[in-house]
Design a protein around this motif. Structure first.
Motif, PDB file in Angstrom:
ATOM      1  N   LYS A   2       0.855  -1.211   0.000  1.00 41.96           N
ATOM      2  CA  LYS A   2       0.000   0.000   0.000  1.00 41.96           C
ATOM      3  C   LYS A   2       0.879   1.244   0.000  1.00 41.96           C
ATOM      4  O   LYS A   2       1.696   1.414   0.891  1.00 41.96           O
ATOM      5  N   ILE A   3       0.696   2.098  -0.982  1.00 43.53           N
ATOM      6  CA  ILE A   3       1.497   3.321  -0.940  1.00 43.53           C
ATOM      7  C   ILE A   3       0.601   4.568  -0.954  1.00 43.53           C
ATOM      8  O   ILE A   3      -0.517   4.560  -1.471  1.00 43.53           O
ATOM      9  N   LEU A   4       1.155   5.613  -0.348  1.00 47.05           N
ATOM     10  CA  LEU A   4       0.485   6.916  -0.354  1.00 47.05           C
ATOM     11  C   LEU A   4       1.204   7.803  -1.370  1.00 47.05           C
ATOM     12  O   LEU A   4       2.408   8.044  -1.231  1.00 47.05           O
ATOM     13  N   ALA A   5       0.478   8.255  -2.392  1.00 46.11           N
ATOM     14  CA  ALA A   5       1.045   9.240  -3.312  1.00 46.11           C
ATOM     15  C   ALA A   5       0.577  10.616  -2.862  1.00 46.11           C
ATOM     16  O   ALA A   5      -0.538  10.762  -2.360  1.00 46.11           O
ATOM     17  N   ALA A   6       1.414  11.620  -3.016  1.00 42.80           N
ATOM     18  CA  ALA A   6       1.020  12.992  -2.682  1.00 42.80           C
ATOM     19  C   ALA A   6       1.293  13.862  -3.893  1.00 42.80           C
ATOM     20  O   ALA A   6       2.444  14.010  -4.312  1.00 42.80           O
ATOM     21  N   ALA A   7       0.219  14.415  -4.466  1.00 43.02           N
ATOM     22  CA  ALA A   7       0.368  15.221  -5.677  1.00 43.02           C
ATOM     23  C   ALA A   7      -0.602  16.387  -5.609  1.00 43.02           C
ATOM     24  O   ALA A   7      -1.774  16.218  -5.268  1.00 43.02           O
ATOM     25  N   SER A   8      -0.130  17.575  -5.964  1.00 38.95           N
ATOM     26  CA  SER A   8      -0.974  18.764  -5.874  1.00 38.95           C
ATOM     27  C   SER A   8      -1.926  18.875  -7.063  1.00 38.95           C
ATOM     28  O   SER A   8      -2.799  19.732  -7.078  1.00 38.95           O
ATOM     29  N   ALA A 129       4.948   2.760   1.888  1.00 40.30           N
ATOM     30  CA  ALA A 129       5.896   3.687   1.259  1.00 40.30           C
ATOM     31  C   ALA A 129       5.123   4.910   0.798  1.00 40.30           C
ATOM     32  O   ALA A 129       3.887   4.892   0.699  1.00 40.30           O
ATOM     33  N   VAL A 130       5.877   5.986   0.529  1.00 37.42           N
ATOM     34  CA  VAL A 130       5.270   7.233   0.059  1.00 37.42           C
ATOM     35  C   VAL A 130       5.867   7.583  -1.297  1.00 37.42           C
ATOM     36  O   VAL A 130       7.058   7.362  -1.534  1.00 37.42           O
ATOM     37  N   HIS A 131       5.026   8.115  -2.192  1.00 36.11           N
ATOM     38  CA  HIS A 131       5.514   8.633  -3.469  1.00 36.11           C
ATOM     39  C   HIS A 131       5.114  10.106  -3.539  1.00 36.11           C
ATOM     40  O   HIS A 131       3.940  10.419  -3.747  1.00 36.11           O
ATOM     41  N   ALA A 132       6.078  11.003  -3.318  1.00 34.70           N
ATOM     42  CA  ALA A 132       5.791  12.435  -3.285  1.00 34.70           C
ATOM     43  C   ALA A 132       6.252  13.079  -4.586  1.00 34.70           C
ATOM     44  O   ALA A 132       7.287  12.713  -5.129  1.00 34.70           O
ATOM     45  N   HIS A 133       5.451  14.039  -5.070  1.00 37.69           N
ATOM     46  CA  HIS A 133       5.725  14.652  -6.371  1.00 37.69           C
ATOM     47  C   HIS A 133       5.966  16.159  -6.251  1.00 37.69           C
ATOM     48  O   HIS A 133       5.126  16.893  -5.718  1.00 37.69           O
ATOM     49  N   ASP A 134       7.083  16.610  -6.781  1.00 35.86           N
ATOM     50  CA  ASP A 134       7.366  18.034  -6.976  1.00 35.86           C
ATOM     51  C   ASP A 134       7.379  18.852  -5.672  1.00 35.86           C
ATOM     52  O   ASP A 134       7.084  18.359  -4.602  1.00 35.86           O
ATOM     53  N   TRP A 135       7.684  20.160  -5.807  1.00 40.34           N
ATOM     54  CA  TRP A 135       7.962  20.966  -4.610  1.00 40.34           C
ATOM     55  C   TRP A 135       6.766  21.043  -3.669  1.00 40.34           C
ATOM     56  O   TRP A 135       6.928  21.177  -2.452  1.00 40.34           O
ATOM     57  N   GLN A 136       5.549  20.937  -4.216  1.00 34.79           N
ATOM     58  CA  GLN A 136       4.370  21.076  -3.359  1.00 34.79           C
ATOM     59  C   GLN A 136       4.334  19.978  -2.286  1.00 34.79           C
ATOM     60  O   GLN A 136       3.723  20.157  -1.236  1.00 34.79           O
ATOM     61  N   ALA A 137       4.961  18.829  -2.584  1.00 36.79           N
ATOM     62  CA  ALA A 137       5.025  17.746  -1.596  1.00 36.79           C
ATOM     63  C   ALA A 137       6.440  17.593  -1.053  1.00 36.79           C
ATOM     64  O   ALA A 137       6.752  16.600  -0.397  1.00 36.79           O
ATOM     65  N   GLY A 138       7.288  18.593  -1.298  1.00 37.67           N
ATOM     66  CA  GLY A 138       8.706  18.464  -0.953  1.00 37.67           C
ATOM     67  C   GLY A 138       8.978  18.335   0.545  1.00 37.67           C
ATOM     68  O   GLY A 138       9.931  17.684   0.960  1.00 37.67           O
ATOM     69  N   LEU A 139       8.131  18.975   1.369  1.00 35.19           N
ATOM     70  CA  LEU A 139       8.381  18.904   2.816  1.00 35.19           C
ATOM     71  C   LEU A 139       7.906  17.581   3.418  1.00 35.19           C
ATOM     72  O   LEU A 139       8.207  17.296   4.580  1.00 35.19           O
ATOM     73  N   LEU A 140       7.179  16.780   2.658  1.00 35.51           N
ATOM     74  CA  LEU A 140       6.615  15.550   3.246  1.00 35.51           C
ATOM     75  C   LEU A 140       7.713  14.654   3.825  1.00 35.51           C
ATOM     76  O   LEU A 140       7.644  14.268   5.008  1.00 35.51           O
ATOM     77  N   PRO A 141       8.760  14.337   3.053  1.00 29.81           N
ATOM     78  CA  PRO A 141       9.825  13.503   3.651  1.00 29.81           C
ATOM     79  C   PRO A 141      10.560  14.208   4.787  1.00 29.81           C
ATOM     80  O   PRO A 141      11.081  13.540   5.688  1.00 29.81           O
TER      81      PRO A 141
END
Ligand code: ADP
Length: 467
Positions: A2-8, A129-141
């Motif tokens: 199961k992964i969480l993607a974060a995209a604006s 796991a997490v899949h973060a995209h671009d600067w909008q999700a940059g602080l997530l990690p």
């Protein structure tokens, strides 16, 4: 898994660029690899209206100045977590700017909140796991690192030009430990860098083509972040975007007058005739060069306007920088019947350009992946592209050696140069007169596997390695 993607932005809910296409298509492709994706997206009004929320996953009493909830929802096969935070996202306009086109002044807070909520969801909802995209999700990690526990992150760069760079006075508001304001942290050129934070704190990095991955680790292409990226080269990879081949299919596309495929290329002529009629291109026997895209410096439109070969016609669709819009209109006024320009955003006309042009020009100065050339390949308009980023990775240059081997799908020239673009266009338009050779070139491009299958397998392997 199961992964969480974060995209604006996620297609079809919200789209301003290629990020939305990837965030919208990858979950479906990863499902085939046994990976279940839930995508976190901000609760912009159009998202709140379009989706039917079916329950609250998490409540946050105070998320940067107001209450917030993460709502479970699904939309056209996408599993979503919608960040319902009215004080941050219930506003008119686009995802980043108001109706007047100006960026919201509190964007740094809006996307810090997005990242902080994502980090909580990642830790509290059992994601692997997490899949973060671009600067909008940059602080997530960075928030996950500050918490000291939780899943690891793959961070994907869609365009290094957008960095989310903000003033140092923001740092105390973010709620990160003071030690994070450091070169080995979120500090960047004396301020707070959201993209930089993602690049530093994520366990693995990717970008949208192998050539762009190499370019961004060099000073010329690194936009100030090449040193950091060189240091992380061992965990950085380039994965070319797929194309939604069901959506982009010339055999079924409802926007085009005549359906065709590689075995029915002559049927394409009706689209060409419709395109000429629509843009007022007079000559039936002169090659039509198509262009669809944002009119910006990045896309090299200025070069194209100076490189049109004698005897060729131009069908140009786009909008963007006023100076380039005016230059395109001026070229059309100077060459009536030979240069057809439509300024605006028009999905149907875009598809007609792909389906009716003889060639498709994409002389970008840099191009992380590029979608236009993939659409052109699929619709039988051999692309003429600059040798940069994803363009270099997706078009096989039909030089003499390649043609002798019955290879090649388009034409590749050195970037940043109107004369070399003009030479490539002359080479292409000369070959266009060889009807059999040209049809073979079109068919090779149409046979290229552009689907998400191969990229999804690469993403799946990388995400599994995070566990
Ligand atoms: P970018 O994401 O940098 O703008 P891409 O080539 O990756 O460039 O993607 C652009 C996408 O947007 C393509 O699918 C293209 O067809 C579409 N597009 C760009 N401009 C227009 C326009 N004016 N009208 C219709 N579609 C457009």
């Amino acid at each position: 898994m199961k992964i969480l993607a974060a995209a604006s932005e996620v297609f079809p809910l919200v789209k301003t660029g290629g990020l939305a296409d990837v965030a919208g298509a990858l979950p479906g492709a990863l499902a085939g690899q046994g990976i279940a994706v839930t995508t976190l997206i901000p609760g912009y009004p159009r998202v709140m209206q379009a989706v039917a929320a079916d329950g609250e996953a998490l409540a946050i009493a105070d998320l940067f100045g107001g209450p917030a909830r993460l709502l479970h929802a699904s939309h056209r096969g996408l599993e979503l977590l919608v960040l319902d935070a009215p004080h941050l996202f219930a506003r008119p306009g686009g995802p980043y700017a108001g109706p007047d086109g100006r960026d919201w002044p509190d964007n740094p807070i809006r996307f810090a909140a997005f990242a902080a909520a994502g980090a909580r969801a990642a830790r509290e909802m059992g994601f692997d796991a997490v899949h973060a995209h671009d600067w909008q999700a940059g602080l997530l990690p960075a928030y996950l690192a500050a918490a000291g526990s939780g899943p690891r992150t793959l961070f994907t760069i869609h365009n290094l030009a957008f960095q989310g760079q903000f003033h140092v006075s923001l740092f105390p508001v973010l709620g990160l430990p003071p030690a994070f304001f450091a070169t080995d942290g979120v500090e960047y050129h004396g301020g707070v860098g959201y993209l930089k934070a993602g690049l530093f704190h994520a366990a693995r990095l990717s970008t949208v083509s192998p050539t762009y991955a190499a370019e961004i680790t060099a000073p010329e292409g690194g936009m100030g972040l090449d040193g950091l990226l060189r240091g992380r080269a061992a965990v950085l990879e380039g994965i070319v975007n797929g194309l939604d081949v069901a959506e982009w299919n010339p055999a079924t596309d409802p926007h085009i007058p005549a359906h065709f495929d590689a075995a029915r290329l002559p049927a394409r002529a009706a689209n060409r005739a419709a395109l000429r009629a629509r843009l007022g291109l007079a000559a039936a026997d002169a090659p039509v060069i198509g262009f669809v895209g944002r009119l910006s410096w990045q896309k090299g439109v200025d070069l194209l306007l100076h490189a049109l070969p004698d005897g060729a016609q131009l069908a140009l669709l786009g909008s963007g920088e006023p100076g380039l819009e005016q230059a395109a209109d001026a070229l059309a006024a100077a060459h009536p019947g030979r240069v057809g320009v439509f300024i605006g955003y028009d999905e149907g006309l875009a598809r007609l350009v792909y389906a009716g042009s003889d060639l498709f020009a994409m002389p970008s100065r840099f191009e992380p992946c590029g979608l236009g050339q993939l659409c052109a390949l699929r619709y039988g308009a051999p692309p003429v592209v600059a040798m940069t980023g994803g363009l270099a990775d997706t078009v096989v240059n039909a030089n003499e050696a390649a043609l002798a081997q019955k290879a090649g799908t388009g034409f590749v020239h050195a970037p940043h140069s109107a004369p070399l673009l003009a030479a490539a266009l002359r080479r292409a338009t000369a070959l266009w007169r060889d009807r059999r050779g040209w049809a073979a070139l079109q068919r090779r491009g149409m046979a290229h596997d552009l689907s998400w299958a191969a990229p999804a397998a690469r993403y799946a392997a990388t995400l599994r390695a995070l566990r």
